[in-house]
Design a protein around this motif. Sequence first.
Motif, PDB file in Angstrom:
ATOM      1  N   SER A  64     111.394  43.089  51.926  1.00  0.00           N
ATOM      2  CA  SER A  64     112.413  43.886  52.608  1.00  0.00           C
ATOM      3  C   SER A  64     113.281  44.612  51.594  1.00  0.00           C
ATOM      4  CB  SER A  64     113.287  42.987  53.481  1.00  0.00           C
ATOM      5  OG  SER A  64     112.511  42.377  54.477  1.00  0.00           O
ATOM      6  N   GLU A  65     113.645  45.845  51.946  1.00  0.00           N
ATOM      7  CA  GLU A  65     114.482  46.671  51.078  1.00  0.00           C
ATOM      8  C   GLU A  65     115.580  47.342  51.896  1.00  0.00           C
ATOM      9  OE1 GLU A  65     112.231  49.629  49.058  1.00  0.00           O
ATOM     10  OE2 GLU A  65     111.011  48.187  47.960  1.00  0.00           O
ATOM     11  N   ILE A  66     116.706  47.554  51.235  1.00  0.00           N
ATOM     12  CA  ILE A  66     117.814  48.330  51.810  1.00  0.00           C
ATOM     13  C   ILE A  66     118.237  49.303  50.724  1.00  0.00           C
ATOM     14  CG2 ILE A  66     120.100  48.257  52.837  1.00  0.00           C
ATOM     15  CD1 ILE A  66     119.662  45.260  53.348  1.00  0.00           C
ATOM     16  N   LYS A  67     118.140  50.595  51.031  1.00  0.00           N
ATOM     17  CA  LYS A  67     118.509  51.606  50.039  1.00  0.00           C
ATOM     18  C   LYS A  67     119.498  52.594  50.639  1.00  0.00           C
ATOM     19  CE  LYS A  67     114.096  51.664  47.600  1.00  0.00           C
ATOM     20  NZ  LYS A  67     112.890  52.450  47.328  1.00  0.00           N
ATOM     21  N   LEU A  68     120.443  53.002  49.820  1.00  0.00           N
ATOM     22  CA  LEU A  68     121.407  54.021  50.222  1.00  0.00           C
ATOM     23  C   LEU A  68     120.867  55.375  49.785  1.00  0.00           C
ATOM     24  CD1 LEU A  68     124.226  54.405  51.469  1.00  0.00           C
ATOM     25  CD2 LEU A  68     125.162  54.240  49.181  1.00  0.00           C
ATOM     26  N   ASP A  79     108.155  44.164  56.071  1.00  0.00           N
ATOM     27  CA  ASP A  79     106.733  44.046  56.346  1.00  0.00           C
ATOM     28  C   ASP A  79     106.403  43.986  57.838  1.00  0.00           C
ATOM     29  OD1 ASP A  79     107.616  41.541  56.960  1.00  0.00           O
ATOM     30  OD2 ASP A  79     106.265  40.471  55.606  1.00  0.00           O
ATOM     31  N   GLY A  80     107.397  43.943  58.690  1.00  0.00           N
ATOM     32  CA  GLY A  80     107.160  43.944  60.132  1.00  0.00           C
ATOM     33  C   GLY A  80     108.452  44.166  60.889  1.00  0.00           C
ATOM     34  N   GLU A  81     108.309  44.460  62.191  1.00  0.00           N
ATOM     35  CA  GLU A  81     109.491  44.752  62.999  1.00  0.00           C
ATOM     36  C   GLU A  81     110.426  43.556  63.129  1.00  0.00           C
ATOM     37  OE1 GLU A  81     109.419  47.075  66.590  1.00  0.00           O
ATOM     38  OE2 GLU A  81     107.452  47.877  66.060  1.00  0.00           O
ATOM     39  N   TYR A  82     109.856  42.357  63.204  1.00  0.00           N
ATOM     40  CA  TYR A  82     110.677  41.148  63.325  1.00  0.00           C
ATOM     41  C   TYR A  82     111.575  41.000  62.097  1.00  0.00           C
ATOM     42  CZ  TYR A  82     112.036  36.278  63.674  1.00  0.00           C
ATOM     43  OH  TYR A  82     112.769  35.121  63.729  1.00  0.00           O
ATOM     44  N   HIS A  83     110.993  41.146  60.916  1.00  0.00           N
ATOM     45  CA  HIS A  83     111.785  41.029  59.682  1.00  0.00           C
ATOM     46  C   HIS A  83     112.761  42.195  59.546  1.00  0.00           C
ATOM     47  CE1 HIS A  83     108.548  38.218  57.896  1.00  0.00           C
ATOM     48  NE2 HIS A  83     109.575  37.507  58.325  1.00  0.00           N
ATOM     49  N   GLU A 111     109.547  53.415  62.100  1.00  0.00           N
ATOM     50  CA  GLU A 111     108.323  54.151  61.753  1.00  0.00           C
ATOM     51  C   GLU A 111     107.369  53.243  60.985  1.00  0.00           C
ATOM     52  OE1 GLU A 111     109.947  57.085  59.176  1.00  0.00           O
ATOM     53  OE2 GLU A 111     110.864  58.235  60.797  1.00  0.00           O
ATOM     54  N   PRO A 112     106.080  53.397  61.224  1.00  0.00           N
ATOM     55  CA  PRO A 112     105.121  52.643  60.409  1.00  0.00           C
ATOM     56  C   PRO A 112     105.093  53.230  58.993  1.00  0.00           C
ATOM     57  CG  PRO A 112     103.983  54.028  62.008  1.00  0.00           C
ATOM     58  CD  PRO A 112     105.445  54.184  62.270  1.00  0.00           C
ATOM     59  N   ALA A 113     104.942  52.358  58.008  1.00  0.00           N
ATOM     60  CA  ALA A 113     104.860  52.789  56.615  1.00  0.00           C
ATOM     61  C   ALA A 113     103.513  52.314  56.061  1.00  0.00           C
ATOM     62  CB  ALA A 113     106.033  52.220  55.827  1.00  0.00           C
ATOM     63  N   ALA A 114     103.386  52.271  54.756  1.00  0.00           N
ATOM     64  CA  ALA A 114     102.123  51.873  54.125  1.00  0.00           C
ATOM     65  C   ALA A 114     101.734  50.463  54.556  1.00  0.00           C
ATOM     66  CB  ALA A 114     102.264  51.940  52.610  1.00  0.00           C
ATOM     67  N   GLY A 115     100.447  50.265  54.849  1.00  0.00           N
ATOM     68  CA  GLY A 115      99.964  48.957  55.272  1.00  0.00           C
ATOM     69  C   GLY A 115     100.550  48.592  56.625  1.00  0.00           C
ATOM     70  N   LYS A 116     101.020  47.353  56.760  1.00  0.00           N
ATOM     71  CA  LYS A 116     101.613  46.880  58.012  1.00  0.00           C
ATOM     72  C   LYS A 116     103.130  47.009  58.009  1.00  0.00           C
ATOM     73  CE  LYS A 116      98.026  43.438  58.782  1.00  0.00           C
ATOM     74  NZ  LYS A 116      97.743  42.006  58.906  1.00  0.00           N
ATOM     75  N   SER A 117     103.685  47.542  56.950  1.00  0.00           N
ATOM     76  CA  SER A 117     105.145  47.614  56.832  1.00  0.00           C
ATOM     77  C   SER A 117     105.743  48.684  57.737  1.00  0.00           C
ATOM     78  CB  SER A 117     105.551  47.852  55.376  1.00  0.00           C
ATOM     79  OG  SER A 117     105.101  49.101  54.945  1.00  0.00           O
ATOM     80  N   VAL A 118     107.046  48.538  57.992  1.00  0.00           N
ATOM     81  CA  VAL A 118     107.782  49.495  58.822  1.00  0.00           C
ATOM     82  C   VAL A 118     109.078  49.863  58.115  1.00  0.00           C
ATOM     83  CG1 VAL A 118     106.833  48.734  61.039  1.00  0.00           C
ATOM     84  CG2 VAL A 118     108.873  47.618  60.119  1.00  0.00           C
TER      85      VAL A 118
END
Length: 190
Positions: A64-68, A79-83, A111-118
């Motif tokens: 998980s990432e948080i960027k400004l 890596d998923g909507e739950y997370h 939005e879906p990102a690379a692989g299964k990540s969102v």
Amino acid sequence: MQQPFGLFFEALHAAAHEDLRKEKMAQENSFDIVSKVDMQEVRNALDQALKEVHQRFDLKTSNSEIKLEGSEAIQLASDGEYHLEAVKDILAQKLVKRGVSLKNMTYGEVEPAAGKSVRQKISLQQGIPVEKAKEIVRLVKDSKLKAQASIQGDTVRISSKDRDTLQSIIALLRGKEMGLELQFTNYRTN
């Protein structure tokens, strides 16, 4: 005994002093309505949220990432909507704890990102949008209080001769749900 010119100048001085006093009384009191997000507090909340995300057992392996992104947006990724929802909740808690209102945030689509990540973008509202500014002006006019409201860019200025009227307008706007966190600044009085 006074000279005739002395009486004339004394009367002229008294008249000028009276005009200044009336002019001072006619000055208007004013304040500005703004809607700003304190970016330093946002950065602090992001740092705290990231620290908690990296320490939590259920989120350690979630990437998980948080960027400004400048002063306009926050980008969340996981890596998923739950997370992603868990990260969003942590961020919201930290923002509220730092005194940043969640009203000034608009959540974008997941939005879906690379692989299964969102990923999800959160837009930060800086300033009062034109539609909301017009709504504020309309509320002031509909209140029938003796005050003027003018839109000045992303700020609304309220002015009145009576300070109590300005206080009434602040109370009125605090009682209304505008969908934004409003701050009342730049209070000027005569």
